[in-house]
Design a protein around this motif. Sequence first.
Motif, mmCIF file in Angstrom:
data_model
loop_
_atom_site.group_PDB
_atom_site.id
_atom_site.type_symbol
_atom_site.label_atom_id
_atom_site.label_comp_id
_atom_site.label_asym_id
_atom_site.label_seq_id
_atom_site.Cartn_x
_atom_site.Cartn_y
_atom_site.Cartn_z
ATOM 1 N N LEU A 133 -5.024 6.364 -1.682
ATOM 2 C CA LEU A 133 -4.267 5.144 -1.406
ATOM 3 C C LEU A 133 -4.353 4.183 -2.583
ATOM 4 O O LEU A 133 -5.443 3.882 -3.065
ATOM 5 C CB LEU A 133 -4.806 4.459 -0.151
ATOM 6 C CG LEU A 133 -4.059 3.203 0.309
ATOM 7 C CD1 LEU A 133 -2.709 3.572 0.889
ATOM 8 C CD2 LEU A 133 -4.891 2.445 1.341
ATOM 9 N N SER B 113 0.559 -2.844 4.677
ATOM 10 C CA SER B 113 0.283 -1.411 4.759
ATOM 11 C C SER B 113 1.106 -0.816 5.897
ATOM 12 O O SER B 113 1.037 -1.300 7.026
ATOM 13 C CB SER B 113 -1.210 -1.162 5.005
ATOM 14 O OG SER B 113 -1.481 0.214 5.111
ATOM 15 N N TYR C 120 3.337 7.664 8.737
ATOM 16 C CA TYR C 120 2.553 8.846 9.078
ATOM 17 C C TYR C 120 2.431 9.035 10.589
ATOM 18 O O TYR C 120 1.740 9.940 11.054
ATOM 19 C CB TYR C 120 1.143 8.734 8.478
ATOM 20 C CG TYR C 120 1.154 8.513 6.992
ATOM 21 C CD1 TYR C 120 0.775 7.290 6.453
ATOM 22 C CD2 TYR C 120 1.564 9.509 6.119
ATOM 23 C CE1 TYR C 120 0.783 7.072 5.084
ATOM 24 C CE2 TYR C 120 1.570 9.301 4.751
ATOM 25 C CZ TYR C 120 1.190 8.087 4.237
ATOM 26 O OH TYR C 120 1.210 7.870 2.884
ATOM 27 N N ALA D 103 0.838 -1.196 0.000
ATOM 28 C CA ALA D 103 0.000 0.000 0.000
ATOM 29 C C ALA D 103 0.873 1.246 0.000
ATOM 30 O O ALA D 103 1.858 1.345 0.737
ATOM 31 C CB ALA D 103 -0.914 -0.002 1.216
ATOM 32 N N ASN E 15 -8.081 -5.949 1.444
ATOM 33 C CA ASN E 15 -8.104 -5.580 0.033
ATOM 34 C C ASN E 15 -8.684 -6.771 -0.728
ATOM 35 O O ASN E 15 -7.972 -7.697 -1.092
ATOM 36 C CB ASN E 15 -6.678 -5.269 -0.437
ATOM 37 C CG ASN E 15 -6.632 -4.745 -1.852
ATOM 38 O OD1 ASN E 15 -7.627 -4.283 -2.383
ATOM 39 N ND2 ASN E 15 -5.470 -4.846 -2.478
ATOM 40 N N GLY F 269 0.641 5.659 -0.246
ATOM 41 C CA GLY F 269 -0.163 6.866 -0.239
ATOM 42 C C GLY F 269 0.280 7.810 -1.344
ATOM 43 O O GLY F 269 1.475 8.033 -1.552
ATOM 44 N N THR F 270 -0.677 8.352 -2.091
ATOM 45 C CA THR F 270 -0.381 9.308 -3.154
ATOM 46 C C THR F 270 -1.284 10.523 -2.975
ATOM 47 O O THR F 270 -2.271 10.474 -2.219
ATOM 48 C CB THR F 270 -0.653 8.683 -4.538
ATOM 49 O OG1 THR F 270 -2.069 8.532 -4.719
ATOM 50 C CG2 THR F 270 0.016 7.327 -4.671
ATOM 51 N N VAL G 162 -2.519 0.372 -4.215
ATOM 52 C CA VAL G 162 -1.801 -0.834 -3.783
ATOM 53 C C VAL G 162 -1.170 -1.498 -4.997
ATOM 54 O O VAL G 162 -1.752 -2.416 -5.600
ATOM 55 C CB VAL G 162 -2.749 -1.808 -3.060
ATOM 56 C CG1 VAL G 162 -1.939 -2.991 -2.489
ATOM 57 C CG2 VAL G 162 -3.515 -1.119 -1.954
ATOM 58 N N GLY H 229 1.404 2.180 8.059
ATOM 59 C CA GLY H 229 0.907 3.442 8.592
ATOM 60 C C GLY H 229 1.913 4.148 9.464
ATOM 61 O O GLY H 229 1.719 5.309 9.846
#
Length: 523
Positions: A397, A442, A447, A390, A457, A392-393, A399, A444
């Motif tokens: 998000l 993923s 962040y 995954a 998913n 982030g853009t 994948v 996280g």
Amino acid sequence: MTTEIRVPTLGESVTEATVATWFKKPGDTVAVDEMLCELETDKVTVEVPSPAAGTLSDIVAEEGETVGVDALLGNISESGSAGPEETKPRDKETKETEADAPANGGSEGKTVEVMVPTLGESVTEATVATWFKKEGDSVEADEMLCELETDKVSVEVPAPQAGTLTKILKGEGETVEAGGQLAEMSSGSGGAASSSSSSSDAPVQEEGAKGEAYDTPPAGQGTRTDVEDAPSAKKAMAEAGISRDQVTGTGRDGRVMKEDVAKAVSAAQSASSSAPAASQPQRAPSPAADADREERVKMTRLRQTIARRLKDAQNTAAMLTTYNEVDMTEVMALRNQYKAEFEKKHGVRIGFMSFFTKACCHALKEVPEVNAEIDGTDVVYKNFVHMGIAAGTPQGLVVPVIRDVDSMSFAEIEKAIAEKGARARDGKLSMAEMQGGTFTISNGGVYGSLMSSPILNPPQSGILGMHKIQDRPMVVDGEIKIRPMMYLALSYDHRIVDGKGAVTFLVRVKEALEDPRRLLMDL
């Protein structure tokens, strides 16, 4: 003398229970307050103590039967002469004898203790919420004296017999323990019976007592301000936004109960829906300034797709998350030791993702159902790993999938992650590059997330959530040391993955990361 065993007060809005277990059988000798049986309600488990010492003569309600409040459970044949047990609230013969005492003898009766009832399994204390009576008030047998609140239910405490409340030992707001004493009562001429026979001595007090004990304010008229409403009713009125004078209390002394609030709210809603539109007060329009400060933007097609797929995953899968934590000391040490040489030889930096990817591939071999998917009534097991990473853009998000990652080296994994990540940020990923994954990771933690529950998913059956690495004190070999720790979260489809498999998967990932040599030796 026979003493009845009856169902105690079960709590607000609870009217029946099921007899779960009898701890005694007919013929057994029991002591005062010894546990006789256990009742189960839809909220708590209630233990029933013995009201007197003696022998359990018979059981009326067997295990599995449903009983209401105050229903007869069994009988006890008391041993010896009449003792303190005769003042127990459920002993009807005792109540009758003591109620007759003032009329026969005309003297003050004995002191009766008002005790905290059994509060339920694992509940050891409560808070005194409301006293419905004050010192000096006359009370009838089983009339509600006060209400206790626990962290599970509200419990009403009835008067054990008719008499006068002489002393309150625990005031409102105080904490009491199960079996503790709340107040003292005296039976005799100061009881409820004397209120109707002493009119010549105290006519004013008699009139007041009658009004307090029996008058319920009719609808539309004022209510007494010294009556304490039920705590649950107060909460319901606050949530509904209605005032006390809008509710007609049906409880004793005009006390408002929770069901009274529900009736008032229902009546208000019916009245408002049936009234003509012209008679309804018009709502003030929203200020135009609010509309000027709003911005309405159409969702991008990517965001719409993300929203739809995430919601589909929640609606379809039996999703569950299990957690563990990993000590990142060894991975960080290995990375720091070889990162310069690794980058020099392979032209790419070594990160944590390659370690986690390798650890997951290792664990998926042992727990293949996490790498499988459901197709109708079939389970499709994958003998390969197409890992979704995954990313982030600015658009949302995505994948991207790294295919056959289980056959790649650390360097090949890092290169693929870097290349896919760059294409994702530039918006150059094709649909084919985001399809076909069998498992997802993923992160996280980039962040600052300390813990979260990732969403599957679909049609995949598992996703691993990585989080922030944070120094925490840990016990290592009997000593407290500061360690870089990370929480791991595995969300999985419980339709195909059992709890044992999910926990085993996380444990294998943890073991591989805390000792990376296991990856080389396939352990």
